[in-house]
Design a protein around this motif. Structure first.
Motif, PDB file in Angstrom:
ATOM      1  N   GLY A 135      -3.787   8.203  -6.254  1.00 49.04           N
ATOM      2  CA  GLY A 135      -3.068   7.995  -5.010  1.00 49.04           C
ATOM      3  C   GLY A 135      -1.576   7.866  -5.259  1.00 49.04           C
ATOM      4  O   GLY A 135      -1.143   7.392  -6.305  1.00 49.04           O
ATOM      5  N   LEU A 136      -0.794   8.302  -4.282  1.00 50.66           N
ATOM      6  CA  LEU A 136       0.657   8.176  -4.312  1.00 50.66           C
ATOM      7  C   LEU A 136       1.063   7.278  -3.162  1.00 50.66           C
ATOM      8  O   LEU A 136       0.463   7.335  -2.089  1.00 50.66           O
ATOM      9  CB  LEU A 136       1.323   9.540  -4.155  1.00 50.66           C
ATOM     10  N   GLY A 137       2.073   6.471  -3.388  1.00 47.79           N
ATOM     11  CA  GLY A 137       2.456   5.584  -2.303  1.00 47.79           C
ATOM     12  C   GLY A 137       3.808   4.942  -2.494  1.00 47.79           C
ATOM     13  O   GLY A 137       4.585   5.309  -3.375  1.00 47.79           O
ATOM     14  N   ALA A 138       4.054   3.966  -1.642  1.00 49.57           N
ATOM     15  CA  ALA A 138       5.298   3.213  -1.651  1.00 49.57           C
ATOM     16  C   ALA A 138       4.961   1.738  -1.503  1.00 49.57           C
ATOM     17  O   ALA A 138       3.971   1.376  -0.865  1.00 49.57           O
ATOM     18  CB  ALA A 138       6.194   3.674  -0.512  1.00 49.57           C
ATOM     19  N   TYR A 157      -1.664   6.890  -0.311  1.00 47.91           N
ATOM     20  CA  TYR A 157      -2.407   8.052   0.169  1.00 47.91           C
ATOM     21  C   TYR A 157      -3.063   8.700  -1.047  1.00 47.91           C
ATOM     22  O   TYR A 157      -2.375   9.101  -1.984  1.00 47.91           O
ATOM     23  CB  TYR A 157      -1.486   9.059   0.870  1.00 47.91           C
ATOM     24  N   TYR A 158      -4.381   8.761  -1.033  1.00 52.02           N
ATOM     25  CA  TYR A 158      -5.112   9.350  -2.148  1.00 52.02           C
ATOM     26  C   TYR A 158      -5.189  10.858  -1.982  1.00 52.02           C
ATOM     27  O   TYR A 158      -5.352  11.362  -0.871  1.00 52.02           O
ATOM     28  CB  TYR A 158      -6.519   8.751  -2.245  1.00 52.02           C
ATOM     29  N   PHE A 211      -6.628   6.822   2.927  1.00 50.38           N
ATOM     30  CA  PHE A 211      -5.373   6.105   2.716  1.00 50.38           C
ATOM     31  C   PHE A 211      -5.624   4.624   2.933  1.00 50.38           C
ATOM     32  O   PHE A 211      -6.623   4.222   3.524  1.00 50.38           O
ATOM     33  CB  PHE A 211      -4.243   6.621   3.625  1.00 50.38           C
ATOM     34  N   GLU A 212      -4.705   3.817   2.418  1.00 58.76           N
ATOM     35  CA  GLU A 212      -4.815   2.375   2.630  1.00 58.76           C
ATOM     36  C   GLU A 212      -3.439   1.765   2.827  1.00 58.76           C
ATOM     37  O   GLU A 212      -2.441   2.254   2.314  1.00 58.76           O
ATOM     38  CB  GLU A 212      -5.567   1.685   1.508  1.00 58.76           C
ATOM     39  N   SER A 226      -8.275   0.143   4.956  1.00 61.35           N
ATOM     40  CA  SER A 226      -8.597   1.444   4.369  1.00 61.35           C
ATOM     41  C   SER A 226      -9.134   2.368   5.452  1.00 61.35           C
ATOM     42  O   SER A 226      -9.971   1.964   6.258  1.00 61.35           O
ATOM     43  CB  SER A 226      -9.654   1.296   3.267  1.00 61.35           C
ATOM     44  N   SER A 227      -8.657   3.600   5.460  1.00 65.76           N
ATOM     45  CA  SER A 227      -9.105   4.608   6.413  1.00 65.76           C
ATOM     46  C   SER A 227      -9.617   5.816   5.643  1.00 65.76           C
ATOM     47  O   SER A 227      -8.951   6.303   4.726  1.00 65.76           O
ATOM     48  CB  SER A 227      -7.959   5.025   7.325  1.00 65.76           C
ATOM     49  N   ILE A 228     -10.789   6.294   6.026  1.00 62.81           N
ATOM     50  CA  ILE A 228     -11.378   7.459   5.379  1.00 62.81           C
ATOM     51  C   ILE A 228     -11.796   8.458   6.459  1.00 62.81           C
ATOM     52  O   ILE A 228     -12.293   8.078   7.513  1.00 62.81           O
ATOM     53  CB  ILE A 228     -12.578   7.071   4.485  1.00 62.81           C
TER      54      ILE A 228
END
Length: 164
Positions: free
Chosen positions: A42-45, A63-64, A77-78, A104-106
């Protein structure tokens, strides 16, 4: 899909540019993570805002990378809202405990390419609790590398490793 990749790129560029201009106590930056539940990168901030001497508030977004398993596309994403308590504050390393909330949302999508049956799409969101630990490493620059490990108490549970 292209919009998501552009959004991720924009987040990374913005967070790296904000890292240099942020106050010394406030930290804003990008992160790279791995979730054991989705088994992908996942990439994120993330950010860290001090509220007391040893306590910070640390929101983050991850965001995975999308997965495609046997024609089933998975997007995940989470969003996290954590409190970090610093219990070790040395010159080169700061170690903290993590407690917070996770959303978490899938989204799962199946497109039938054989003409048998129909397409299928479903999405779900869950709220969980974060527990873990992390460390910031002072390398003498405006960038502060960190590493975290946390367990998300949600349904079957998930272990998350993240760093930059």
């Amino acid at each position: 899909m292209k919009k998501i990749h552009l959004l991720i790129t924009a987040i990374i560029i913005i967070t790296f540019s904000l890292t240099a201009s942020a106050q010394s106590d406030t930290k804003i930056g990008a992160l790279l993570g791995y979730g054991t539940e989705i088994k992908t990168i996942g990439l994120g901030a993330n950010a860290e805002f001090p509220i007391m001497e040893k306590l910070t508030i640390s929101p983050s977004f991850i965001y995975y990378l999308p997965k495609d398993e046997s024609g089933i596309k998975i997007n995940w994403f989470e969003v996290n809202a954590n409190a970090n308590y610093y219990f070790l504050d040395e010159e080169n390393i700061n170690v903290y405990g993590i407690a917070g909330l996770n959303y978490s949302s899938i989204k799962v999508k199946y497109e039938n390419s054989f003409g048998l049956g129909g397409d299928f799409s479903s999405s779900d969101g869950r709220i969980g609790l974060n527990l873990g630990a992390g460390a910031n490493f002072n390398i003498g620059s405006s960038i502060t590398p960190f590493a975290e490990i946390k367990y998300v108490i949600i349904d079957g549970g998930s272990l998350l490793l993240q760093a930059v």
